[in-house]
Every structure is written in structure tokens, then in C-alpha cells.
Design a protein around this motif. Structure first.
Motif, mmCIF file in Angstrom:
data_model
loop_
_atom_site.group_PDB
_atom_site.id
_atom_site.type_symbol
_atom_site.label_atom_id
_atom_site.label_comp_id
_atom_site.label_asym_id
_atom_site.label_seq_id
_atom_site.Cartn_x
_atom_site.Cartn_y
_atom_site.Cartn_z
ATOM 1 N N ALA A 174 0.830 -1.203 0.000
ATOM 2 C CA ALA A 174 0.000 0.000 0.000
ATOM 3 C C ALA A 174 0.865 1.254 0.000
ATOM 4 O O ALA A 174 0.575 2.227 -0.728
ATOM 5 N N PHE A 175 1.936 1.248 0.794
ATOM 6 C CA PHE A 175 2.842 2.392 0.845
ATOM 7 C C PHE A 175 3.513 2.633 -0.508
ATOM 8 O O PHE A 175 3.499 3.756 -1.033
ATOM 9 N N LEU A 176 4.069 1.596 -1.092
ATOM 10 C CA LEU A 176 4.801 1.753 -2.347
ATOM 11 C C LEU A 176 3.891 2.098 -3.518
ATOM 12 O O LEU A 176 4.288 2.828 -4.435
ATOM 13 N N GLU A 177 2.671 1.575 -3.485
ATOM 14 C CA GLU A 177 1.743 1.776 -4.595
ATOM 15 C C GLU A 177 0.738 2.904 -4.341
ATOM 16 O O GLU A 177 -0.199 3.090 -5.126
ATOM 17 N N ASN A 178 0.938 3.631 -3.242
ATOM 18 C CA ASN A 178 0.101 4.796 -2.922
ATOM 19 C C ASN A 178 -1.380 4.454 -2.751
ATOM 20 O O ASN A 178 -2.264 5.161 -3.232
ATOM 21 N N HIS A 179 -1.641 3.355 -2.052
ATOM 22 C CA HIS A 179 -3.004 2.998 -1.686
ATOM 23 C C HIS A 179 -3.256 3.424 -0.241
ATOM 24 O O HIS A 179 -2.357 3.319 0.603
#
Length: 214
Positions: A194-199
Motif C-alpha cells: 500500500a505504501f509503495l503503490e500509494n493505496h
């Protein structure tokens, strides 16, 4: 005490502050997706499907090989406790906060652990003559490997670097993300993803092998 200073660790507030909104997605046996495993391994359905897709991207004669998927909470806690104790033996004056951060390079804190949610796998590449060279064994600690367990480590052979790049190419193309202190650890739907993919949220919380959310 080697830490990749540009790496966001699982203990970081940017990770721990991400909520996990359980989607209710089932666990599946990776065998049902024709993914090679050590014993029976389970992961969330979307993780399993992405692994199956990634496997098809590999050159003929090379396959993904999953060593571990879903991990019981009790096992995660035992691994954390053992490694934290090892660090405290190596660094007797280390503070509690520093030990927590340092331990999270190699073991996820229990409250955000991707393996206990069925969101992560530890895996390698295997060919006709056995496992390919990826620089270190799976689960080699930073201390044991002189930091070579970090995905971007420079103390690797050209062959290991090439094989890591191949692993990253196929898994990234299938939508999984790597925890950069462990070349073998890839996930989907967890807080790090979620952090890396901006979720705004993670998709999965802790679950047991029977699919019961914990």
C-alpha cells in the motif's frame, strides 16, 4: 549495524500508520495455481494468481519456487523474538527503540507482518539443475550475509545480480513488491505494498490457515 538509510522499514510510522481493511479474500493452496513450493504453502487468492502469472514470464526451464507463504502468528512472534535477542547479544548497549528498528530489517513486527496475512511469500528461482544463484540463501540475516541479503547489495557475483534482476522483472510485472532488505520477500495487498503503490489501506489482516480472520 548496517541499515540501508534510504530504505523505509516495516517498523516505520509511514507503514505502521496504514490501516488494514480486511477484504475477506480467501486463502488458496499454491499447488492449485501450479506454483512450485516447499511443502504445502498458502497465500491470498490475488497473491497466488499473480505468482502464477509471474511464473509464465520466466524463460523456459526456470520456475519460481516458494519456500514459505502464510505464516502462523505464533511463528512470526518466535522469529521476531529470537532475532531481537540475537541483536541484543551482539549490541549489549542498544536501546529498545534501536533494537526494534534494527530487527525490522529482517523480521516484520508482528502487528504489520505480511506473512501472517497471507500477503507475502519467500521465494527463489529454480532451474533444471536446482536453485539458481541469488547471492545468499533465503533467510540469511544481514549479519550472516554482510548485507548481501539486501536486494540492491553490491557484494554479489554478476550471476546473482542477473538472477535477482530477472526475479524482480517478473514479480514486479505481476504486481508484487519487494521488501528491499530481503531479496526473497515479495508481497501484494499488505501495508508495504500500500505504501509503495500509494493505496490508502492494506487489503489483508492476519488470518489463519482455515481462512479465519484473527
Amino acid at each position: 549495524m548496517t541499515v540501508l538509510h534510504s530504505t523505509v522499514l516495516l517498523s516505520d510510522d509511514r507503514i505502521t500508520s496504514i490501516p488494514a481493511i480486511e477484504s475477506g479474500e480467501p486463502l488458496v493452496d499454491l499447488f492449485t495455481r501450479d506454483v512450485l513450493t516447499t511443502g504445502r504453502q498458502f497465500a491470498r487468492e490475488s497473491v497466488a494468481d499473480r505468482l502464477a502469472v509471474a511464473d509464465t514470464f520466466l524463460p523456459v526451464g526456470i520456475r519460481l519456487h516458494v519456500v514459505e507463504g502464510l505464516r502462523p502468528i505464533e511463528s512470526q512472534q518466535a522469529i521476531w523474538d529470537a532475532y531481537r535477542a540475537e541483536l541484543e547479544r551482539l549490541h549489549p548497549s542498544i536501546s529498545d527503540d534501536d533494537a526494534h528498528v534494527l530487527a525490522s530489517r529482517f523480521v516484520s513486527p508482528i502487528e504489520v507482518a505480511p506473512h501472517v496475512a497471507g500477503a507475502a511469500v519467500d521465494l527463489t528461482l529454480i532451474g533444471a539443475h536446482g536453485p539458481l544463484d541469488l547471492g545468499t540463501p533465503i533467510d540469511a540475516t544481514p549479519e550472516q550475509s554482510s548485507g548481501a541479503c539486501f536486494f540492491a547489495a553490491t557484494n554479489l557475483s554478476r550471476e546473482a545480480r542477473t538472477n535477482r534482476s530477472l526475479l524482480a522483472d517478473v514479480l514486479s510485472a505481476a504486481g508484487l513488491v519487494n521488501y528491499p532488505t530481503e531479496w526473497w520477500h515479495w508481497s501484494y495487498g499488505d501495508r508495504y505494498w500500500a505504501f509503495l503503490e500509494n493505496h490508502p489501506t492494506a487489503l489483508y489482516g492476519p488470518v489463519d490457515v482455515f481462512g479465519v480472520v484473527r
